[in-house]
Design an enzyme around this catalytic site. Sequence first.
Site, PDB file in Angstrom:
ATOM      1  N   ARG A   1       6.643   6.285  -6.869  1.00  0.00           N
ATOM      2  CA  ARG A   1       6.063   7.302  -6.067  1.00  0.00           C
ATOM      3  C   ARG A   1       5.735   6.742  -4.856  1.00  0.00           C
ATOM      4  O   ARG A   1       4.602   6.442  -4.576  1.00  0.00           O
ATOM      5  CB  ARG A   1       5.043   8.201  -6.715  1.00  0.00           C
TER       6      ARG A   1
ATOM      7  N   ASP B   1       3.965   6.967  -0.929  1.00  0.00           N
ATOM      8  CA  ASP B   1       3.206   7.570  -0.357  1.00  0.00           C
ATOM      9  C   ASP B   1       3.827   8.135   0.991  1.00  0.00           C
ATOM     10  O   ASP B   1       5.047   8.153   1.330  1.00  0.00           O
ATOM     11  CB  ASP B   1       2.038   6.554   0.114  1.00  0.00           C
TER      12      ASP B   1
ATOM     13  N   TYR C   1       9.853  -4.493  -2.041  1.00  0.00           N
ATOM     14  CA  TYR C   1       9.316  -3.635  -0.979  1.00  0.00           C
ATOM     15  C   TYR C   1       9.394  -4.452   0.236  1.00  0.00           C
ATOM     16  O   TYR C   1       9.243  -5.653   0.112  1.00  0.00           O
ATOM     17  CB  TYR C   1       8.165  -3.077  -1.128  1.00  0.00           C
TER      18      TYR C   1
ATOM     19  N   ARG D   1       0.656  -2.305   1.120  1.00  0.00           N
ATOM     20  CA  ARG D   1       0.136  -2.355   2.493  1.00  0.00           C
ATOM     21  C   ARG D   1      -1.262  -2.822   2.471  1.00  0.00           C
ATOM     22  O   ARG D   1      -1.294  -3.600   3.760  1.00  0.00           O
ATOM     23  CB  ARG D   1       0.045  -0.774   2.682  1.00  0.00           C
TER      24      ARG D   1
END
Length: 248
Positions: free
Chosen positions: A54, A56, A114, A201
């Site tokens: 999921r 963001d 990522y 992040r």
Amino acid sequence: MVASVRRLRCVLGYDGTDFSGFQVQPDQITIQGEIEAALNRITGEEIQIYGSGRTDAGVHARGQVIHFDTKSHIPLDKWRFVLNNQLPDAIAIRSVEEANESFHARFDVQVKEYRYCIDNSPVADVFRHRYADHIRYPLDVEAMQQAARYLEGEHDFTSFCSAKTFVEDKVRTVYGLNVERRGDEVWVICRGNGFLYNMVRIIVGTLVEVGQGKRVPAELAEILAACDRERAGKTAPAKGLTMWEVVY
């Protein structure tokens, strides 16, 4: 005669800028919501999709994977065209294939990758601002790479997880964490078996502080051991992050 059910697996990309994340939320525009609405229009069925993860609000994807079940007889080679014809331009189905009925887009994941893009030019590039965080001051990429090495392997990543998460087990394995300069861009590439809420992040935000000389590389080991979100750096903006690839 009862129609047989097919399980389809799709790889998709999306520009997450104008979406409230992947997961369906009341009164919000989401990736999942748009795809399920398109499937309903195409098949007349109430279809739920399952994603590999999921993302963001504001986070993008190049290689998100989903699966869904349908009784539709649409030929396999037509599905990509039919779906893309019903989706907004910011979402693109890259491939569709038949999957075994036991396949699950989330639970069968082996590796996720990522990538975070930093526009490190003196003046922000207007054509990159949706997909990169602009940091105009020089970054010491070598120091950032040294710091990244402390985060590779299996660790408790509590310090690099949003305090808002409800997940109890915060142990994850990072297979590789690389920081690379490509011209005036700096890329942080992270591969692991799974990631906590905001984990990548927060890692990027902390590495940036190393690159700015506000922290020394060895401090990353202390931050990990502390298991305290307050010890790590700021959460980097969502727009620089892309779900790049999912491996099964």
